[in-house]
Design an enzyme around this catalytic site. Structure first.
Site, PDB file in Angstrom:
ATOM      1  CB  SER A 246     -55.750 -35.493  61.083  1.00  0.00           C
ATOM      2  OG  SER A 246     -55.275 -36.816  60.909  1.00  0.00           O
ATOM      3  CE  LYS A 247     -61.665 -34.047  56.454  1.00  0.00           C
ATOM      4  NZ  LYS A 247     -61.599 -33.492  55.120  1.00  0.00           N
ATOM      5  NE  ARG A 248     -52.581 -39.510  59.459  1.00  0.00           N
ATOM      6  CZ  ARG A 248     -51.951 -39.924  60.562  1.00  0.00           C
ATOM      7  NH1 ARG A 248     -51.857 -41.214  60.837  1.00  0.00           N
ATOM      8  NH2 ARG A 248     -51.421 -39.053  61.398  1.00  0.00           N
ATOM      9  N   GLY A 250     -60.081 -40.628  62.159  1.00  0.00           N
ATOM     10  CA  GLY A 250     -61.539 -40.703  62.226  1.00  0.00           C
ATOM     11  C   GLY A 250     -62.135 -39.489  62.909  1.00  0.00           C
TER      12      GLY A 250
END
Ligand code: GLU
Length: 293
Positions: A246-248, A250
Site C-alpha cells: 500500500s501507500k504506507r 511507498g
C-alpha cells in the site's frame, strides 16, 4: 494456468478496476496477466471501469487508469465499459431473480440489522444476515426494502481455482446477501456478475482478495443459470512486512514509475511479469515470449 490447456471457444478476460485512486502497481499486474492470457489464447481482453461507488469514483482516477494502461501498452478490445451506466440492467436481473423466487424482499430496518450484529458479536458468532425475511410474504405497504439472493443453505461449493487449487466453502457460511439496495442501486456483487456475463467473460483473473466474493458470485450465477467462468485468483503483492502493498510501503501509481523514477514501460512490465512467476532463468522477456509462455 497451463499454456497447453485446451480451451473450447473464445477466451474473454477483463480488468475491472474501481476508479478511486491511481492505477496501483498491483492493478497493473492483474491487467497484464489478463492481457497475456487473452492474447495467448487468441481471445479478447476488456476493460471495465467499476464506477458504481459515486462518492469515491473520480474522473482523474479514470484518466489515470486509461493513461497507465496505454503507457504499458495493454490495449483492450472494444469500448471501455462503464459499470454505472449499466445500473438499469443490474436492477433488471435482480427483479428477474425476484420473480423466479431466487431472491426476496427484505424489510429489515438498519436498526434491526445493527441489533442482530450486536447479538452475534456478543455470542461470538460470525456476523451474517439470518434470513428473517426469506420466507415471509406479509410485506408492509410503503416501506423500504432491499432485494436479497435466496442462497442455498445446504451443502457446499467448490471452486477449482486455477491458481489456488480447489477451495471449498459450506453454504451455511454464506448469507443471503443484498443484490439491490432500497434506493434501487445495485451492489458490487450483483454488478460484477451481470457485467461479466453480458461481456461474455470466460476467465476471471484477479487478486486473491476477491476469492471470498467468488463463492457469493457463483451462487448468483447458478441462480440465473448462466455459464460459470473459470476463476484464477492471483496472490497480491505484499510489502516486506507481509502486509498487502500500500501507500504506507511507498507504493506508487504507475504514472510515478514513469514520471518520477523515469522507468520504461518495458522495464515495469518485465518486473511485474517476474513478480510471482518465472520461466526458467529468463530475466528479460519480450512481449512475444511472454504471450507464448
Ligand atoms: N473493482 C474490483 C477492484 O478494483 C475488482 C472486481 C473484480 O475483478 O471482480 O478490486
Amino acid at each position: 494456468m497451463s499454456a497447453t490447456q485446451d480451451l473450447p471457444g473464445k477466451v474473454v478476460t477483463r480488468f475491472a478496476p474501481s476508479p478511486t485512486g491511481f492505477l496501483h502497481i498491483g492493478g497493473a499486474r492483474t491487467a497484464l496477466f489478463n492481457w497475456l492470457f487473452a492474447r495467448h489464447h487468441g481471445g479478447e481482453f476488456h476493460l471495465r471501469i467499476e464506477d458504481t461507488d459515486r462518492a469515491r469514483s473520480t474522473e482523474p482516477a479514470i484518466a489515470a487508469i486509461l493513461d497507465g494502461m496505454t503507457w504499458l501498452n495493454l490495449n483492450w478490445d472494444g469500448e471501455v465499459v462503464y459499470q454505472f451506466s449499466r445500473a438499469a440492467r443490474h436492477a433488471e436481473v435482480a427483479h428477474t431473480l425476484l420473480a423466479a423466487g431466487h431472491a426476496y424482499r427484505c424489510y429489515a430496518t438498519p436498526e434491526e440489522l445493527t441489533a442482530l450484529r450486536e447479538e452475534q458479536r456478543a455470542a461470538r458468532q460470525p456476523m451474517r444476515y439470518d434470513g428473517r425475511w426469506r420466507d415471509r410474504t406479509d410485506w408492509p405497504n410503503d416501506a423500504d426494502y432491499v432485494i436479497r439472493l435466496k442462497a442455498p443453505r445446504e451443502g457446499s461449493v467448490t471452486i477449482d481455482d486455477q491458481v489456488q487449487g480447489p477451495v471449498t466453502v459450506n453454504n451455511a457460511e454464506l448469507d443471503d446477501f443484498v443484490l439491490l439496495r432500497s434506493d434501487g442501486t445495485p451492489t458490487y456483487m450483483l454488478a460484477v456478475v451481470v457485467d461479466d456475463h453480458d461481456m461474455g467473460v470466460t476467465h476471471v483473473i484477479r487478486g486473491d482478495d476477491h476469492l471470498n466474493n467468488a463463492f457469493r458470485q457463483l451462487a448468483l450465477i447458478r441462480a440465473m443459470n448462466w455459464p460459470e467462468p473459470v476463476y484464477a485468483h492471483i496472490p497480491l503483492i505484499h510489502g516486506a512486512d507481509g502486509a498487502k502493498l500500500s501507500k504506507r510501503h511507498g507504493a506508487l501509481g504507475v504514472d510515478a514509475y514513469r514520471d518520477e523514477l523515469g522507468l520504461l514501460p518495458e522495464a515495469v512490465e518485465n518486473y511485474l511479469l517476474r513478480l510471482g512467476w518465472g520461466h526458467g532463468d529468463a530475466e528479460i522477456i519480450t512481449r512475444e515470449e511472454a504471450v507464448q509462455w
